[in-house]
Design an enzyme around this catalytic site. Structure first.
Site, PDB file in Angstrom:
ATOM      1  CG  ASP A  22      44.522   4.619  22.231  1.00  0.00           C
ATOM      2  OD1 ASP A  22      44.918   5.305  21.189  1.00  0.00           O
ATOM      3  OD2 ASP A  22      44.869   3.627  22.390  1.00  0.00           O
TER       4      ASP A  22
ATOM      5  CG  ASP B  34      45.373   3.092  16.139  1.00  0.00           C
ATOM      6  OD1 ASP B  34      44.610   2.625  15.541  1.00  0.00           O
ATOM      7  OD2 ASP B  34      46.315   4.094  16.169  1.00  0.00           O
TER       8      ASP B  34
ATOM      9  CG  PHE C  20      47.325  -0.999  15.148  1.00  0.00           C
ATOM     10  CD1 PHE C  20      47.424   0.139  14.527  1.00  0.00           C
ATOM     11  CD2 PHE C  20      48.413  -1.716  15.292  1.00  0.00           C
ATOM     12  CE1 PHE C  20      48.610   0.508  13.849  1.00  0.00           C
ATOM     13  CE2 PHE C  20      49.824  -1.416  14.765  1.00  0.00           C
ATOM     14  CZ  PHE C  20      49.830  -0.065  13.836  1.00  0.00           C
TER      15      PHE C  20
ATOM     16  CG  PHE D 151      52.726   0.628  22.584  1.00  0.00           C
ATOM     17  CD1 PHE D 151      51.480   0.473  22.549  1.00  0.00           C
ATOM     18  CD2 PHE D 151      52.970   1.461  21.535  1.00  0.00           C
ATOM     19  CE1 PHE D 151      50.623   1.175  22.109  1.00  0.00           C
ATOM     20  CE2 PHE D 151      52.154   2.440  20.981  1.00  0.00           C
ATOM     21  CZ  PHE D 151      50.779   2.067  21.202  1.00  0.00           C
TER      22      PHE D 151
ATOM     23  CE1 TYR E 243      53.215   0.131  12.064  1.00  0.00           C
ATOM     24  CE2 TYR E 243      53.064   2.167  11.385  1.00  0.00           C
ATOM     25  CZ  TYR E 243      53.827   1.050  12.095  1.00  0.00           C
ATOM     26  OH  TYR E 243      55.071   1.267  12.756  1.00  0.00           O
TER      27      TYR E 243
ATOM     28  CB  THR F 276      43.973   8.838  18.108  1.00  0.00           C
ATOM     29  OG1 THR F 276      44.696   8.001  17.554  1.00  0.00           O
ATOM     30  CG2 THR F 276      43.273   9.620  17.039  1.00  0.00           C
TER      31      THR F 276
ATOM     32  CE  LYS G 185      47.159   8.919  22.349  1.00  0.00           C
ATOM     33  NZ  LYS G 185      46.493   7.770  22.436  1.00  0.00           N
TER      34      LYS G 185
ATOM     35  CG  ASP H  85      46.575  -0.254  23.670  1.00  0.00           C
ATOM     36  OD1 ASP H  85      46.340   1.208  22.892  1.00  0.00           O
ATOM     37  OD2 ASP H  85      47.353  -0.938  22.459  1.00  0.00           O
TER      38      ASP H  85
END
Ligand code: TMP
Length: 199
Positions: free
Chosen positions: A10, A12, A18, A44, A65, A99, A134, A145
């Site tokens: 991954d 970020d 991030f 998250f 972002y 990602t 994913k 994460d």
């Protein structure tokens, strides 16, 4: 000989910081607004926690972002680039970057490629997988994460290695999940790969 081990990394929160960049930019742009210190992050989604401080704070969090340059300017997580390079050079290991871009893709998608090019180089473009799901990607390990990764394929092919971040440090790994505490020299990522290879 056995096939190569496929490791999905991954970006970020695993390669790119991030959370750190988000907080830095939020405080620069909105110095008079409340914010969530990294030690108090939970869940998250940063945006969800900021929405809990007020609708307007949530909207401001989103704007951080979605800004041009946000994804390109993320700092590499300590030890991540060294680990990624070492992993990619390992005999019998194929490394991919896996990602999810944000829905407002304008800057994010191109900047994810630029970030990878800038920090790891052109040959890494071959490894890039952009997906919002994913679970449909084939792999032996996914180092990520995000605690709950769901999608169209249940269960996914890969085993989830939960990469420690501020927001997930109190999460108890579920099912076959195992934890990885960072990339620094004491990190056991090599053992995790070796163990998987022997399964
Ligand atoms: P990934 O780490 O699972 O690949 O997904 C991270 C993506 O999710 C990244 O493009 C940024 C986005 N994101 C949000 O939209 N809101 C958030 O609060 C966070 C933390 C990430």
């Amino acid at each position: 000989s056995p096939r190569n081990l496929r490791v999905l990394l991954d970006m970020d929160g695993v390669l790119a910081d991030f959370e750190g960049q988000f907080l830095k930019r939020f405080r620069e742009k909105y110095p008079h607004d409340p914010f969530v210190p990294l030690e108090e992050r939970s869940g998250f989604y940063v945006t969800k926690q900021y929405y809990d401080l007020g609708q307007d704070i949530g909207t401001k969090a989103f704007s951080i972002y979605e800004e041009k340059g946000f994804f390109l300017n993320l700092q590499p997580i300590e030890g991540a680039l060294e680990a990624a390079r070492e992993m990619a050079e390992m005999e019998g290991v194929d490394v991919y970057i896996c990602t999810s871009p944000i829905k407002k893709y304008t800057h994010c998608v191109v900047e994810k490629y630029q970030w990878l090019d800038k920090h790891l180089g052109k040959e890494w473009m071959e490894r890039m997988i952009l997906t919002r799901d994913k679970t449909v990607i084939n792999g032996d390990l996914l180092i990520d994460d995000k605690p709950n990764i769901t999608g169209g394929m249940n269960p996914p092919m890969w085993q989830h290695v939960l990469f420690t971040s501020w927001h997930n440090r109190d999460v108890v790994p579920q099912g076959s999940q195992i934890r990885l505490d960072g990339w620094l020299p004491h990190s056991n990522w090599r053992d995790i790969l070796e163990q998987k290879r022997q399964e």
